[in-house]
Each structure stands twice: as C-alpha cells, then as structure tokens.
Write a protein that holds these residues in place. Sequence first.
Motif, PDB file in Angstrom:
ATOM      1  N   GLN A  30       0.819  -1.222   0.000  1.00 15.06           N
ATOM      2  CA  GLN A  30       0.000   0.000   0.000  1.00 15.06           C
ATOM      3  C   GLN A  30       0.855   1.277   0.000  1.00 15.06           C
ATOM      4  OE1 GLN A  30      -2.995  -0.396   3.275  1.00 15.06           O
ATOM      5  NE2 GLN A  30      -2.106  -2.451   3.454  1.00 15.06           N
ATOM      6  N   PRO A  31       1.738   1.445  -0.988  1.00 12.35           N
ATOM      7  CA  PRO A  31       2.594   2.638  -0.973  1.00 12.35           C
ATOM      8  C   PRO A  31       1.774   3.925  -1.047  1.00 12.35           C
ATOM      9  CG  PRO A  31       2.719   1.504  -3.092  1.00 12.35           C
ATOM     10  CD  PRO A  31       1.948   0.603  -2.176  1.00 12.35           C
ATOM     11  N   ARG A  32       2.096   4.861  -0.174  1.00 12.97           N
ATOM     12  CA  ARG A  32       1.457   6.177  -0.151  1.00 12.97           C
ATOM     13  C   ARG A  32       2.526   7.245  -0.319  1.00 12.97           C
ATOM     14  NH1 ARG A  32       0.422  10.419   3.385  1.00 12.97           N
ATOM     15  NH2 ARG A  32       1.577   9.399   5.082  1.00 12.97           N
ATOM     16  N   GLU A  33       2.367   8.086  -1.332  1.00  9.78           N
ATOM     17  CA  GLU A  33       3.363   9.115  -1.617  1.00  9.78           C
ATOM     18  C   GLU A  33       3.325  10.203  -0.544  1.00  9.78           C
ATOM     19  OE1 GLU A  33       4.212  12.485  -5.011  1.00  9.78           O
ATOM     20  OE2 GLU A  33       3.495  10.508  -5.696  1.00  9.78           O
ATOM     21  N   VAL A  34       4.375  10.251   0.275  1.00 11.65           N
ATOM     22  CA  VAL A  34       4.494  11.253   1.335  1.00 11.65           C
ATOM     23  C   VAL A  34       5.174  12.507   0.806  1.00 11.65           C
ATOM     24  CG1 VAL A  34       5.533  11.715   3.600  1.00 11.65           C
ATOM     25  CG2 VAL A  34       4.587   9.444   3.090  1.00 11.65           C
ATOM     26  N   LYS A  35       6.152  12.300  -0.053  1.00 14.75           N
ATOM     27  CA  LYS A  35       6.924  13.408  -0.602  1.00 14.75           C
ATOM     28  C   LYS A  35       7.245  13.077  -2.047  1.00 14.75           C
ATOM     29  CE  LYS A  35      11.103  16.043   0.609  1.00 14.75           C
ATOM     30  NZ  LYS A  35      12.217  16.146   1.555  1.00 14.75           N
ATOM     31  N   PRO A  36       6.931  13.943  -3.015  1.00 14.22           N
ATOM     32  CA  PRO A  36       6.451  15.317  -2.854  1.00 14.22           C
ATOM     33  C   PRO A  36       4.964  15.450  -2.578  1.00 14.22           C
ATOM     34  CG  PRO A  36       6.772  14.816  -5.166  1.00 14.22           C
ATOM     35  CD  PRO A  36       7.280  13.628  -4.411  1.00 14.22           C
ATOM     36  N   GLY A  37       4.121  14.463  -2.944  1.00 19.25           N
ATOM     37  CA  GLY A  37       2.676  14.540  -2.724  1.00 19.25           C
ATOM     38  C   GLY A  37       1.907  14.525  -4.031  1.00 19.25           C
ATOM     39  N   VAL A  38       0.841  13.732  -4.053  1.00 19.44           N
ATOM     40  CA  VAL A  38       0.120  13.510  -5.313  1.00 19.44           C
ATOM     41  C   VAL A  38      -0.656  14.734  -5.783  1.00 19.44           C
ATOM     42  CG1 VAL A  38      -0.091  11.033  -4.976  1.00 19.44           C
ATOM     43  CG2 VAL A  38      -1.839  12.554  -4.020  1.00 19.44           C
TER      44      VAL A  38
END
Length: 554
Positions: free
Chosen positions: A463-471
Amino acid sequence: MDDNVTTYDHIIVGAGTAGCLLANRLSADPKNRVLLVEAGGNDDYMWIHIPVGYLYCIGNPRTDWLYRTEPDPGLNGRQLGYARGKVLGGSSSINGMIYMRGQRRDYDGWAEACGDANWRWEHCLPYFIKHEDHWRGADPAQGTGGRDAGFAAVHGTGGEWRVEKQRLSWKILDAFAEAAQQAGIPATDDFNCGNNEGVGYFEVNQRAGMRWNATKAFLRPIQERDNLQVWTGAQVSRLLIQDGDGGPRVTGIEALPIGGGAPARARAAREVVLAAGAIGTPQLLQLSGIGPEDLLRQHGIAPRHVLPGVGENLQDHLQIRAVFEVHGVKTLNTIAHSLFGKAGIGLEYLLKRSGPMSMAPSQLGCFTRSSPELAWPDLQYHVQPLSLDAFGEPLHRFNAFTASVCNLNPGSRGHVRIRSARAQDAPAIQTNYLSTEADRRVAAESLRLTRRIAAQPALAPYQPREVKPGVQFQSDEELARLAGDIGTTIFHPVGTCRMGRDDDAGAVVDSRLRVRGIAGLRIADASVMPTITSGNTNSPTLMIAERAAQWLLA
C-alpha cells in the motif's frame, strides 16, 4: 615538512581517488622521485571504514571540506552542503562506494569533444579492467549491455580496486525491482558493460563488508617506497611558475600547513599533476594566476596564463527524492528506532560484516529512459529502504522507502570561482541546477515515472502512499518547481577544467590532459570530463588517473 626545497620528478596535488593511484603508478620505478600532497589527515577515523559511517564523515571537518553552494535559482534560492573528501583517499573515503563506469556513449562523446579516438569506450575499458578486482573474476559481460559489448571480458581480477556484491537484501527493494520490471525496465546483474539500462542491486567498493578506499587500494601497499614522500595536513596554495623563451612553465608548488606555520615549497623536475578534484583544481589554478583574466584581476592576482575555461562548465547530478510510506513490511526506519533492532544491527555487523551497517547509502539501482524516443537511459534511481526529511536528519518513524532519481545528462552548467586571493577561503560554487527547459521537463517526467513504478502490482501488497512530494502536484510546472524544492546533489561535480580540441577556447586541457599553453602541468581528476558520465563518477576518475599515469611515465 621542512623548509628545505626538495626537487622531485613528479608532484601530485591531492591524495584522493586519482592522487593515490597516480602515486602508486609513478613511484613504481625507483628512479622516479614522487611527492604526494594532501590537505587532509590520515584515514584512521573508524567511521571511514564502516560503510554506514558516511553519515558521520559527510559534514565532519575531520573528513570533509564543508563546502556550500551559492543560492541557486533552480533550487528556488536554496543552498546545499557540497561534500568533498578532505582526508587520505579523498572522496573515496566518504562516498557511496558504488562501482559504476557509465555508458559507452559517454566516452565516445569525450572522444568527439577532444578529437582523440583514444577516449572511446573500447580504449577506456582496458584501463578500468587494469586495476579492477571484481568478485566474478575476468568474466564476460553479463548484464543488459553485455549482449552488444563486443569484448571477451569486461571485468578484471587481481587489481587493486575491489568490487563486491552487497551483503544484504531487503524485501521492499526486491518488490521495487519487480515493480520496475512490470513498468517495462529489464532486470540486470551488471551495470558496467557499456549500456547500464536495467534494475538490480549496485555493486560496491568494499572488501568483506568494509569500505575499500583509494588509500587501502593504492597507497598503503607502497608506503615504504623510498622514492615516495607523502605530505598530509598541507594545503597547496599556489603553483610556482617560471617564464621562459618557450612560454610559462610550472616548476613546483607552495603549501600551507593546516593549522598555521611557514609555507613549504617543493620543485618538480618533470611535471606537477593536479588531482584536487572538480572544486579544488580550478580553485588552485585561479589562485596561481591561471584562469579567466577578469576574475583574476578582480581579486588582485596577476594573470600568468589566461585560460577562460578554468572553473566553468560545472556539471552535477541533481537527485529528486520521492518518499513512499508502506505497510506490512519492515524498513530501516522502524528497525533503527527500536533498541532491540539497533542491537541486532550491531551484532550482525560484528559477527558477519553484513546487514544495515554494511550498507552503501543506496542499495538498489535502476537506469531507464524519461522518454521512449530516447536511444539510451537518461535516468538513474538510487532506491533505499528508509526515509528522512533531509540528509543528516532522523529517520521517519513509519516504514517507508525512498526512490531518488536523477537526470544523467543535464544541460545545466555552473561554475567554480575564487572569492579572494587566499587559499583558505572556499571558492564560490554556483551549480545552476534546472536552468534549462529540457532539465525541468526531464525532472517532471522522472517524478511521473516514479509514481508509475510505485503503482505496479508488485508493490500493491504494501500500500505505498506518496508522502513526498505529494500527489496533489501534477502539472509540468508544479513538478519542476517541486524538483527545485526537494532536489539535492548526489555529489558528482565534474567538468571544470574540461578536455577539448586545440581550437576550443573553453578547453583547459588537451586530450593527454596537459594544461593548454603552459608546460610542466597536467590535470588528472574529474574536472577534465567534457561531459558528466551516466552514473556515479568515482570509478571513471580512477580510469582517467590510470591513463594519465601512462602518459606521464611515457
């Protein structure tokens, strides 16, 4: 050092990656008297040798020059720390230990730029192999580039420069590699065959889980040679130049003891060789009156030899770091925050010389294209099973991986220029990252590719969630500005004294690395690269030094 002026055949300025190899090769003949001069001290600091110790060497005045860049418009006004090794072994004592030659086309481009076919890939390859001690031995090409490499062997064994597989693996990195393949990037087990396209674990300059630097490889085995003298703690402040009927000639050096004291001089009967790197070499030339006339006069330095290209053409790889939080898989973030985890890391390294303490800063590599129209890879990933806000700051407390991507062939050019006539004053380093439209476009496309890889099925269980830079950032303009906000150097400065043809006014050295228009002076470090290599720059610098040694001995 003493006050007596001693004459040597060759004087080498800088005991870094190139300088250590040069000292080894030039002093092999007992008739050659060689002096090696280094501003830093001995490489006897524990954290130099434990691979994870780069964290304690970068930003440490014991091992780092502590340079900072000028405010950079491409980075939205930010300045960066710009680590360069100030110790025996130079940057090989503090770098990421990744063994990477670059691509065949890099060297073919150099040959074209300087009008000398001797710089083509097929002529450079034997000089990589000459000092290599590869874990596979003298094997034929294995990676994606091997199919068209055209050589019986692309690796060597028995040389001084040890290349090994990493002594670790991470489930999240294996998943990223699989995801990259699902995104169309082939697997490879060798990035060094001439075409480094593919995804796989980096090979490293280590021996049995310890850093293998240029001092161990080239200098320590020869330290008892009677014809080799090594000065440490001595910053070369200027070159000694004599005018004659045939034009100016460099006859020696003047060095300042670090910590104060009277300057010491040494004479060179044959040549002075600069191996102080892409920052130190142009600085020393300018301090000595060799460089752009206006800059020299601005600082009250009488021009001894005008060369407009000295300090220009600075190139570097800007890495753009994307961080993804993951679940259901361990990363270094949570392991390192646990007392039990830290104890386990230390015990594994103590018993096996493996695990996180043996880690290079980046473990998994990936080379691919920002556009399908390109004939070659123009992007490099450094992927890590960890995340943090910035280098030197604490790891995040959630599990995550970082995928840093850089444009291998930036069009942006910066410069290195002295601030004063004092050697003790650091030069101004202007990087000019993202100063071309093409570089900004590639930055945006590289972030989109990172997202595409993260969205592949292999990573879905975590479940990868983009923390940086942000979607929330999607447009070319938003992503290019973001690249300026979060991009940072990967410490690959090159090109500030570049090779070129005789009719190239910006070239500083000829194809044999002799400084144009002045006798007795040669440069053998990353500053001579006309263009940056497509990958990490340490091993190409060794190859340059290997070739320079041959020409010096001839």
